[in-house]
Design a protein around this motif. Structure first.
Motif, short mmCIF file in Angstrom:
data_model
loop_
_atom_site.label_atom_id
_atom_site.label_comp_id
_atom_site.label_asym_id
_atom_site.label_seq_id
_atom_site.Cartn_x
_atom_site.Cartn_y
_atom_site.Cartn_z
N LEU A 112 -8.71 -5.33 4.00
CA LEU A 112 -7.86 -5.12 2.82
C LEU A 112 -6.66 -6.05 2.81
CD1 LEU A 112 -7.89 -1.20 2.58
CD2 LEU A 112 -9.23 -2.81 1.23
N MET A 113 -6.85 -7.28 3.25
CA MET A 113 -5.74 -8.22 3.36
C MET A 113 -5.15 -8.53 1.98
SD MET A 113 -7.03 -10.93 6.27
CE MET A 113 -5.40 -11.69 6.40
N PRO A 114 -3.82 -8.38 1.83
CA PRO A 114 -3.18 -8.59 0.53
C PRO A 114 -2.72 -10.02 0.30
CG PRO A 114 -1.58 -7.71 2.06
CD PRO A 114 -2.86 -7.84 2.83
N GLU A 115 -3.01 -10.93 1.21
CA GLU A 115 -2.58 -12.32 1.04
C GLU A 115 -3.16 -12.89 -0.26
OE1 GLU A 115 -0.80 -11.23 4.37
OE2 GLU A 115 -2.94 -10.91 4.08
N PRO A 116 -2.41 -13.81 -0.92
CA PRO A 116 -2.72 -14.21 -2.31
C PRO A 116 -3.88 -15.19 -2.45
CG PRO A 116 -0.79 -15.38 -1.53
CD PRO A 116 -1.15 -14.40 -0.43
N PHE A 117 -5.00 -14.90 -1.82
CA PHE A 117 -6.18 -15.77 -1.89
C PHE A 117 -6.77 -15.74 -3.31
CE2 PHE A 117 -10.26 -17.58 -1.06
CZ PHE A 117 -10.16 -18.28 0.13
N LEU A 118 -6.83 -14.56 -3.90
CA LEU A 118 -7.43 -14.42 -5.21
C LEU A 118 -6.65 -15.21 -6.26
CD1 LEU A 118 -9.45 -13.13 -7.17
CD2 LEU A 118 -8.02 -11.08 -7.20
N ASP A 124 -6.66 6.49 6.59
CA ASP A 124 -6.85 5.16 6.02
C ASP A 124 -7.92 5.08 4.94
OD1 ASP A 124 -4.87 4.10 7.63
OD2 ASP A 124 -6.26 3.47 9.22
N ILE A 125 -8.82 6.06 4.86
CA ILE A 125 -9.91 5.95 3.90
C ILE A 125 -9.38 5.90 2.46
CG2 ILE A 125 -10.29 8.44 3.59
CD1 ILE A 125 -12.98 5.65 3.83
N GLY A 126 -8.20 6.49 2.26
CA GLY A 126 -7.61 6.47 0.92
C GLY A 126 -7.27 5.08 0.43
N PHE A 127 -6.97 4.17 1.36
CA PHE A 127 -6.68 2.79 0.96
C PHE A 127 -7.89 2.15 0.28
CE2 PHE A 127 -3.37 3.12 4.27
CZ PHE A 127 -2.28 2.65 3.54
N PHE A 128 -9.09 2.45 0.78
CA PHE A 128 -10.30 1.88 0.19
C PHE A 128 -10.59 2.51 -1.17
CE2 PHE A 128 -10.69 1.15 4.73
CZ PHE A 128 -11.07 -0.19 4.77
N VAL A 176 -16.85 1.93 -6.42
CA VAL A 176 -16.26 3.20 -6.85
C VAL A 176 -17.05 4.38 -6.28
CG1 VAL A 176 -15.85 4.68 -8.86
CG2 VAL A 176 -15.21 2.27 -8.93
N LEU A 177 -18.37 4.30 -6.30
CA LEU A 177 -19.19 5.37 -5.73
C LEU A 177 -18.90 5.52 -4.24
CD1 LEU A 177 -21.52 7.45 -5.90
CD2 LEU A 177 -23.09 5.55 -5.40
N ILE A 178 -18.89 4.43 -3.52
CA ILE A 178 -18.64 4.49 -2.07
C ILE A 178 -17.23 5.02 -1.80
CG2 ILE A 178 -18.32 3.04 -0.01
CD1 ILE A 178 -20.67 1.33 -1.03
N GLY A 179 -16.25 4.57 -2.57
CA GLY A 179 -14.89 5.08 -2.38
C GLY A 179 -14.81 6.57 -2.60
N ASN A 180 -15.43 7.04 -3.68
CA ASN A 180 -15.41 8.48 -3.97
C ASN A 180 -16.11 9.29 -2.88
OD1 ASN A 180 -14.14 7.88 -6.36
ND2 ASN A 180 -15.94 8.22 -7.66
N GLU A 181 -17.32 8.88 -2.52
CA GLU A 181 -18.13 9.62 -1.55
C GLU A 181 -17.50 9.60 -0.16
OE1 GLU A 181 -21.95 11.10 -2.21
OE2 GLU A 181 -20.06 11.68 -3.19
N CYS A 182 -16.93 8.47 0.21
CA CYS A 182 -16.34 8.39 1.55
C CYS A 182 -15.14 9.31 1.68
CB CYS A 182 -15.95 6.94 1.86
SG CYS A 182 -17.36 5.86 2.18
N VAL A 183 -14.33 9.39 0.64
CA VAL A 183 -13.21 10.32 0.67
C VAL A 183 -13.73 11.76 0.76
CG1 VAL A 183 -11.37 11.33 -0.74
CG2 VAL A 183 -11.51 8.86 -0.47
N GLN A 184 -14.74 12.08 -0.03
CA GLN A 184 -15.26 13.45 -0.05
C GLN A 184 -15.91 13.82 1.28
OE1 GLN A 184 -18.19 14.53 -3.09
NE2 GLN A 184 -16.95 16.35 -3.46
N GLN A 216 5.87 -6.09 -10.16
CA GLN A 216 5.31 -4.76 -10.29
C GLN A 216 4.28 -4.56 -9.18
OE1 GLN A 216 3.85 -5.21 -14.35
NE2 GLN A 216 5.57 -4.04 -15.15
N SER A 217 3.84 -3.32 -8.99
CA SER A 217 2.85 -3.02 -7.96
C SER A 217 1.73 -2.18 -8.55
CB SER A 217 3.47 -2.28 -6.77
OG SER A 217 4.39 -3.11 -6.09
N ARG A 218 0.51 -2.42 -8.09
CA ARG A 218 -0.63 -1.62 -8.48
C ARG A 218 -0.81 -0.47 -7.50
NH1 ARG A 218 -5.04 -6.36 -10.20
NH2 ARG A 218 -4.24 -6.65 -12.31
N ILE A 219 -1.71 0.45 -7.80
CA ILE A 219 -1.84 1.65 -6.96
C ILE A 219 -2.37 1.32 -5.58
CG2 ILE A 219 -2.14 3.20 -8.92
CD1 ILE A 219 -5.16 3.25 -8.23
N ASP A 220 -3.00 0.15 -5.41
CA ASP A 220 -3.50 -0.23 -4.09
C ASP A 220 -2.47 -1.03 -3.31
OD1 ASP A 220 -3.54 -2.51 -5.61
OD2 ASP A 220 -5.52 -3.18 -4.95
#
Length: 391
Positions: A84-90, A363-367, A343-351, A213-217
């Motif tokens: 989850l590296m936030p460095e500005p590659f994108l 940490d799973i919440g970060f994903f 989105v499916l994997i994020g939802n299921e992994c949290v659950q 500004q900041s996004r939720i992630d």
């Protein structure tokens, strides 16, 4: 299409994984978020990534890059996604550098691409506007001819890493100036691809205001206001009025790159969850032994592998030099598949983590949060399915 890595790509993937796991733990991501870091990423790590050659993978050697392919860039992005590296590659590489590679003049490429590859210059594209949703051709920002240059007026939202960018690439709808230098009409309707021009400018240009500004992630974006900003004629990237087609080519490549990062994040979340299923005991046995959870984990694995095939296929097509129409279809196919899967994997992994999965301490919440943001970056699954139908 051969959907396997060659020996050199496998080596690069291992090197990238060792670097990310050793230098960028999720603890670092939490610290950056909680400390309100001024940059939102590590400039030291960015310089190390440049020294490894990551920032210049697809930049030609004559401009200080490695001159390699998109598959090499893919394996690096996948490992960055795992951490989850936030460095500005994108923003810098996938958006800014691609815009210069595809449409920049020889002088612009010489001036900026070596600095990008060396980790000395950050770029971004300011394209999104209020009510534009995912349509990068919906541009109301105006550029009017003023002497030998242009005058820009408008507002851009959700500008990736705009608060740290050394150069902004701004999309504007060009028009014909009156004697006052202010145009009464512009080229094309508000959502037309024709009539858009891209301008390269420094963020400290008079009239430019940037609000972080900041996004939720935890990733960084900015609100950029342009109040009669003057730029020279040589600030144009590509042709006057031809920026819409250039933006499409840039965003298709950036979208494909983003899906590689998403793939790495999916993989990391899935591995974290399967490890939890093996170690969390209930009724004296691991919860992973329960048939219902086995089936859910198997579904996630299938979705992950389908996404991997799409991501690798799209990057292979870029390296093979496929035509723009093919790349556009593959970009939308891959983003739709990747968004749904993440989105499916994020939802299921949290659950499947149960109550602890919804706490900030785990940490799973970060994903989960990253999945929500990545889903909507450059268009969500529904938008890309609609675009595929149009194509």
């Amino acid at each position: 299409v051969d959907l396997v890595l060659n020996e050199e790509q496998e080596l690069l993937a291992r090197t990238a994984r060792e670097f990310v796991s050793g230098r960028s733990s999720l603890r670092r991501i939490r610290q950056l978020r909680d400390s309100g870091d001024a940059d939102g990423f590590s400039r030291d790590l960015w310089r190390e990534m440049a020294a490894l050659g990551w920032l210049g993978i697809v930049i030609p050697e004559e401009h200080g890059g490695a001159g390699l392919g998109y598959m090499e860039q893919m394996v690096v992005l996948e490992e960055m996604g795992r951490g989850l590296m936030p460095e500005p590659f994108l923003s810098t590489v996938l958006l800014g550098a691609n815009a210069l590679l595809l449409g920049g003049s020889a002088a612009q490429q010489k001036a900026h691409l070596p600095a990008v590859a060396a980790g000395e210059r950050l770029l971004t594209i300011a394209y999104q506007e209020a009510r534009s949703r995912y349509d990068h051709h919906r541009v109301e920002t105006k550029a009017t001819k003023a002497g030998n240059g242009w005058q820009l007026a408008g507002e851009k939202i959700q500008v990736l890493d705009g608060h740290v960018a050394d150069r902004l690439i701004v999309s504007a709808r060009t028009g014909i100036s009156a004697r006052t230098g202010i145009s009464a009409r512009t080229s094309g309707a508000v959502a037309d691809a024709h009539g858009i021009t891209l301008f390269l400018l420094a963020p400290d240009t008079p009239g430019v205001t940037i609000e972080r500004q900041s996004r939720i992630d935890g990733r960084n974006v900015a609100l950029v206001r342009l109040d009669d900003v003057r730029v020279d004629g040589d600030a144009i990237i590509g042709e006057v009025g031809g920026g819409g087609a250039l933006l499409t080519r840039v965003f298709d490549r950036a979208t494909i790159g983003l899906t590689a990062e998403m793939l790495g994040s999916m993989q990391a979340a899935f591995e974290m969850t399967t490890e939890y299923l093996k170690t969390r005991l209930q009724f004296g046995v691991p919860i992973g032994s329960f048939q219902a959870l086995k089936h859910r984990a198997a579904t996630l694995y299938i979705e992950l592998e389908l996404a991997r095939s799409a991501v690798m296929g799209a990057h292979r097509a870029l390296d093979e030099g496929r035509d723009d129409a093919t790349i556009a279809r593959l970009a939308s196919l891959t983003k739709a598949r990747g968004s749904d899967a993440f989105v499916l994997i994020g939802n299921e992994c949290v659950q499947m983590h149960g109550g602890i999965g919804v706490t900030d301490e785990h940490d799973i919440g970060f994903f989960f949060k990253r999945a929500r943001v990545a889903e909507m970056t450059f268009g969500d699954a529904a938008w890309h399915r609609g675009r595929t139908a149009q194509l």
